[in-house]
Design a protein around this motif. Structure first.
Motif, PDB file in Angstrom:
ATOM      1  N   ALA A   2      50.845 -23.374  47.873  1.00 45.92           N
ATOM      2  CA  ALA A   2      51.323 -23.296  46.493  1.00 45.92           C
ATOM      3  C   ALA A   2      51.206 -21.893  45.922  1.00 45.92           C
ATOM      4  CB  ALA A   2      50.547 -24.289  45.628  1.00 45.92           C
ATOM      5  N   GLU A   3      50.129 -21.194  46.247  1.00 45.22           N
ATOM      6  CA  GLU A   3      49.920 -19.851  45.712  1.00 45.22           C
ATOM      7  C   GLU A   3      51.013 -18.896  46.183  1.00 45.22           C
ATOM      8  OE1 GLU A   3      47.740 -21.616  47.416  1.00 45.22           O
ATOM      9  OE2 GLU A   3      46.265 -22.184  45.880  1.00 45.22           O
ATOM     10  N   GLN A   4      51.412 -19.025  47.447  1.00 49.41           N
ATOM     11  CA  GLN A   4      52.437 -18.127  47.972  1.00 49.41           C
ATOM     12  C   GLN A   4      53.797 -18.432  47.361  1.00 49.41           C
ATOM     13  OE1 GLN A   4      52.721 -17.904  52.264  1.00 49.41           O
ATOM     14  NE2 GLN A   4      54.445 -16.502  52.186  1.00 49.41           N
ATOM     15  N   ILE A   5      54.080 -19.721  47.154  1.00 49.28           N
ATOM     16  CA  ILE A   5      55.340 -20.078  46.497  1.00 49.28           C
ATOM     17  C   ILE A   5      55.374 -19.472  45.091  1.00 49.28           C
ATOM     18  CG2 ILE A   5      56.721 -21.989  45.585  1.00 49.28           C
ATOM     19  CD1 ILE A   5      55.719 -23.674  47.957  1.00 49.28           C
ATOM     20  N   GLY A   6      54.262 -19.553  44.386  1.00 54.00           N
ATOM     21  CA  GLY A   6      54.187 -18.950  43.058  1.00 54.00           C
ATOM     22  C   GLY A   6      54.417 -17.452  43.102  1.00 54.00           C
ATOM     23  N   TYR A  62      61.866 -12.912  65.117  1.00 53.20           N
ATOM     24  CA  TYR A  62      61.603 -12.756  63.686  1.00 53.20           C
ATOM     25  C   TYR A  62      60.586 -13.813  63.274  1.00 53.20           C
ATOM     26  CZ  TYR A  62      65.886  -9.972  63.905  1.00 53.20           C
ATOM     27  OH  TYR A  62      66.835  -9.022  64.230  1.00 53.20           O
ATOM     28  N   GLU A  63      60.331 -13.916  61.967  1.00 54.63           N
ATOM     29  CA  GLU A  63      59.410 -14.919  61.435  1.00 54.63           C
ATOM     30  C   GLU A  63      60.085 -15.704  60.324  1.00 54.63           C
ATOM     31  OE1 GLU A  63      55.911 -12.946  60.119  1.00 54.63           O
ATOM     32  OE2 GLU A  63      55.114 -12.634  62.146  1.00 54.63           O
ATOM     33  N   LEU A  64      59.698 -16.978  60.214  1.00 52.94           N
ATOM     34  CA  LEU A  64      60.129 -17.841  59.132  1.00 52.94           C
ATOM     35  C   LEU A  64      58.893 -18.574  58.629  1.00 52.94           C
ATOM     36  CD1 LEU A  64      62.349 -19.153  57.393  1.00 52.94           C
ATOM     37  CD2 LEU A  64      62.600 -20.884  59.197  1.00 52.94           C
ATOM     38  N   GLY A  65      58.344 -18.138  57.503  1.00 55.29           N
ATOM     39  CA  GLY A  65      57.098 -18.721  57.024  1.00 55.29           C
ATOM     40  C   GLY A  65      55.994 -18.510  58.042  1.00 55.29           C
ATOM     41  N   ASP A  66      55.386 -19.628  58.496  1.00 62.59           N
ATOM     42  CA  ASP A  66      54.298 -19.548  59.476  1.00 62.59           C
ATOM     43  C   ASP A  66      54.796 -19.505  60.915  1.00 62.59           C
ATOM     44  OD1 ASP A  66      52.390 -19.749  57.446  1.00 62.59           O
ATOM     45  OD2 ASP A  66      52.439 -21.943  57.488  1.00 62.59           O
ATOM     46  N   VAL A 112      62.544 -14.163  51.109  1.00 62.84           N
ATOM     47  CA  VAL A 112      61.993 -14.417  49.773  1.00 62.84           C
ATOM     48  C   VAL A 112      60.478 -14.600  49.842  1.00 62.84           C
ATOM     49  CG1 VAL A 112      62.029 -15.999  47.798  1.00 62.84           C
ATOM     50  CG2 VAL A 112      64.169 -15.393  48.967  1.00 62.84           C
ATOM     51  N   MET A 113      59.983 -15.228  50.918  1.00 62.43           N
ATOM     52  CA  MET A 113      58.551 -15.494  51.025  1.00 62.43           C
ATOM     53  C   MET A 113      57.735 -14.256  51.376  1.00 62.43           C
ATOM     54  SD  MET A 113      58.588 -18.537  50.005  1.00 62.43           S
ATOM     55  CE  MET A 113      56.826 -18.785  50.083  1.00 62.43           C
ATOM     56  N   ASP A 114      58.394 -13.111  51.565  1.00 64.33           N
ATOM     57  CA  ASP A 114      57.662 -11.860  51.707  1.00 64.33           C
ATOM     58  C   ASP A 114      57.031 -11.447  50.382  1.00 64.33           C
ATOM     59  OD1 ASP A 114      58.530 -11.706  54.341  1.00 64.33           O
ATOM     60  OD2 ASP A 114      60.151 -10.303  53.909  1.00 64.33           O
ATOM     61  N   CYS A 115      57.540 -12.035  49.286  1.00 61.04           N
ATOM     62  CA  CYS A 115      57.040 -11.710  47.934  1.00 61.04           C
ATOM     63  C   CYS A 115      57.188 -10.220  47.649  1.00 61.04           C
ATOM     64  CB  CYS A 115      55.594 -12.151  47.766  1.00 61.04           C
ATOM     65  SG  CYS A 115      55.311 -13.899  48.137  1.00 61.04           S
ATOM     66  N   ALA A 155      56.078 -15.833  45.355  1.00 69.49           N
ATOM     67  CA  ALA A 155      57.483 -15.606  45.688  1.00 69.49           C
ATOM     68  C   ALA A 155      58.353 -15.745  44.441  1.00 69.49           C
ATOM     69  CB  ALA A 155      57.929 -16.578  46.776  1.00 69.49           C
ATOM     70  N   CYS A 156      58.081 -16.759  43.638  1.00 66.27           N
ATOM     71  CA  CYS A 156      58.843 -16.955  42.399  1.00 66.27           C
ATOM     72  C   CYS A 156      58.677 -15.750  41.479  1.00 66.27           C
ATOM     73  CB  CYS A 156      58.380 -18.223  41.689  1.00 66.27           C
ATOM     74  SG  CYS A 156      58.845 -19.763  42.519  1.00 66.27           S
ATOM     75  N   ALA A 157      57.451 -15.271  41.366  1.00 60.24           N
ATOM     76  CA  ALA A 157      57.194 -14.105  40.517  1.00 60.24           C
ATOM     77  C   ALA A 157      57.933 -12.875  41.046  1.00 60.24           C
ATOM     78  CB  ALA A 157      55.691 -13.834  40.444  1.00 60.24           C
ATOM     79  N   SER A 158      57.988 -12.727  42.365  1.00 60.47           N
ATOM     80  CA  SER A 158      58.623 -11.545  42.941  1.00 60.47           C
ATOM     81  C   SER A 158      60.131 -11.551  42.717  1.00 60.47           C
ATOM     82  CB  SER A 158      58.313 -11.444  44.437  1.00 60.47           C
ATOM     83  OG  SER A 158      58.976 -12.438  45.188  1.00 60.47           O
ATOM     84  N   VAL A 159      60.738 -12.739  42.659  1.00 61.87           N
ATOM     85  CA  VAL A 159      62.177 -12.813  42.377  1.00 61.87           C
ATOM     86  C   VAL A 159      62.446 -12.308  40.960  1.00 61.87           C
ATOM     87  CG1 VAL A 159      64.152 -14.363  42.115  1.00 61.87           C
ATOM     88  CG2 VAL A 159      62.564 -14.694  44.020  1.00 61.87           C
ATOM     89  N   TRP A 160      61.630 -12.754  40.020  1.00 65.01           N
ATOM     90  CA  TRP A 160      61.781 -12.278  38.646  1.00 65.01           C
ATOM     91  C   TRP A 160      61.547 -10.769  38.577  1.00 65.01           C
ATOM     92  CZ3 TRP A 160      58.197 -10.021  35.242  1.00 65.01           C
ATOM     93  CH2 TRP A 160      58.667  -9.864  33.926  1.00 65.01           C
ATOM     94  N   GLN A 161      60.555 -10.288  39.298  1.00 68.64           N
ATOM     95  CA  GLN A 161      60.265  -8.854  39.296  1.00 68.64           C
ATOM     96  C   GLN A 161      61.431  -8.059  39.874  1.00 68.64           C
ATOM     97  OE1 GLN A 161      56.643  -8.883  41.542  1.00 68.64           O
ATOM     98  NE2 GLN A 161      55.446  -9.761  39.874  1.00 68.64           N
TER      99      GLN A 161
END
Length: 391
Positions: A102-106, A291-295, A70-73, A108-114
């Motif tokens: 915070a910007e990345q979380i935002g 793999y990667e998880l966040g940072d 999800v955090m791939d946006c 990610a949220c936008a990308s889910v809606w998209q």
């Protein structure tokens, strides 16, 4: 078979009120119709006699699958993960964020809606029912695989900003209840219709119960990343066990939670308040490797994901590669619940916990025909989304 009009025959149909031991479940125009005992002339039948016909599973704590996070946006990645999740029995999910800036979380949220907006009528994959914010309002003592550098006190204003980017999809937010402002946050989220979950926390039992009194309704991957149960200091695990109206998430992969602990939680709360979740990462459905998880870099080895330390050695467990279909079978094999209970713990209960039970989690007339066919041994055989087979 005409997927727009057929009847499912089984002696094990799991409805919201219990198991129907005989009858036919009609599917028409992608939706369920009321169970009938007799077939109309010429009806097409999907014969599942001796098999379990279950609601499609609802995963309300899951970060990704099949190489996507999800955090791939990335809306296309979210939809690719959704297709593969449906092939593994999960027909609804709430994509889950991590503790990141915070910007990345935002984003990610936008990308889910998209991702949801990109889907056409012919899209067959797990439905997006909401967003779960796992963090960033946690504490470093039980950070787990969350980055303490991005943690902060709970902020209603910040969640409102993310909710705007999510177009209202955020249905649940998490926090450590010892953080300043937690009581006010839980109360405000409740008024907004956003459920709150407690976890990644060093809170005492008293702090946990106080948060529940202010509106918190669930506990994040109970037992993991929280203060444990002691006979003089019951901790957050004790708060989960003794607050009867709350829900406890469990990752029943045999690694995060072993069988006796799962039985103890179900016995303490009752199966009606234990929600099976996967906490699955991008490496779910993927081969062993890095793999990667966040940072953070992670390594999947022998089916277990660990954080990688600076020297390349494996550290904390980091999420899972579990599917809810496997969790259901595990819970039954462990003697923690009956088959019917475990099935509902992976569908109806998590949907109710996250406030999305108005659209998923049960087989009910008028609802989308999202269901699984499982063998008598609870091995997943076929999944249907909107009456269309995906497995």
């Amino acid at each position: 078979m005409d997927q727009n009009g057929f009847f499912v025959k089984s002696d094990r149909i799991v409805l919201a009120g219990g198991v129907v031991a005989s009858g036919y479940l009609p599917v028409a125009d992608g939706a369920f119709r009321p169970v009938v005992q007799e077939l109309p002339e010429g009806a097409e039948v999907l014969d599942c006699t001796g098999k379990w016909v279950t609601p499609g599973f609802v995963d309300t704590h899951i970060h990704g699958f099949l190489g996507h996070d999800v955090m791939d946006c990335d809306p296309e990645g979210i939809n690719a993960a959704s297709v593969e999740l449906a092939r593994h029995g999960t027909t609804s999910w709430t994509p889950t964020t991590l503790t990141q800036p915070a910007e990345q979380i935002g984003e990610a949220c936008a990308s889910v809606w998209q991702a949801d907006q990109l889907r056409g009528d012919d899209f067959v994959g797990a439905r997006i029912e909401g967003i779960f914010l796992e963090g960033p309002f946690f504490t470093a003592e039980h950070a787990g695989a969350q980055n303490p550098a991005h943690m902060s006190d709970p902020s209603v204003e910040q969640v409102c900003a993310w909710q705007d980017e999510a177009h209202g999809l955020i249905c649940r937010a998490s926090l450590a209840p010892e953080r300043p402002g937690s009581a006010e946050f839980c109360a405000e989220m409740s008024l907004m219709g956003v459920a709150t979950a407690l976890g990644h926390s060093n809170a005492s039992y008293e702090e946990g119960v106080a948060a529940v009194g202010s509106g918190a309704t669930s506990f994040v991957h109970t037992y993991n990343a929280m203060t444990g149960l002691g006979h003089r200091a019951p901790g957050l695990v004790g708060a989960a066990m003794t607050t009867s109206e709350t829900y406890a998430e469990l990752i029943c992969d045999g690694i995060h939670v072993q069988a006796p602990a799962a039985r103890a939680m179900v016995n303490a709360k009752g199966w009606q308040h234990v929600a099976l979740v996967s906490d699955c990462l991008r490496c779910g459905g993927m081969p062993d490797g890095d793999y990667e998880l966040g940072d953070f870099p992670i390594r999947l080895q022998d089916g277990v994901a660990h954080l990688l330390d600076a020297d390349g050695s494996m550290g904390n467990i980091a999420g899972s590669v579990l599917t809810l279909a496997r969790a259901v079978k595990n819970v039954v094999d462990w003697g923690a619940a009956t088959a019917e209970q475990a099935i509902r713990m992976a569908s109806e209960i998590p949907a109710r916990m996250s406030g999305v039970d108005d659209c998923c989690g049960v087989i009910q007339a008028g609802r989308a025909a999202d269901f699984n066919v499982m063998g008598a041994d609870l091995e997943l055989e076929t999944t249907y989304v909107g009456g269309v087979p995906v497995r």
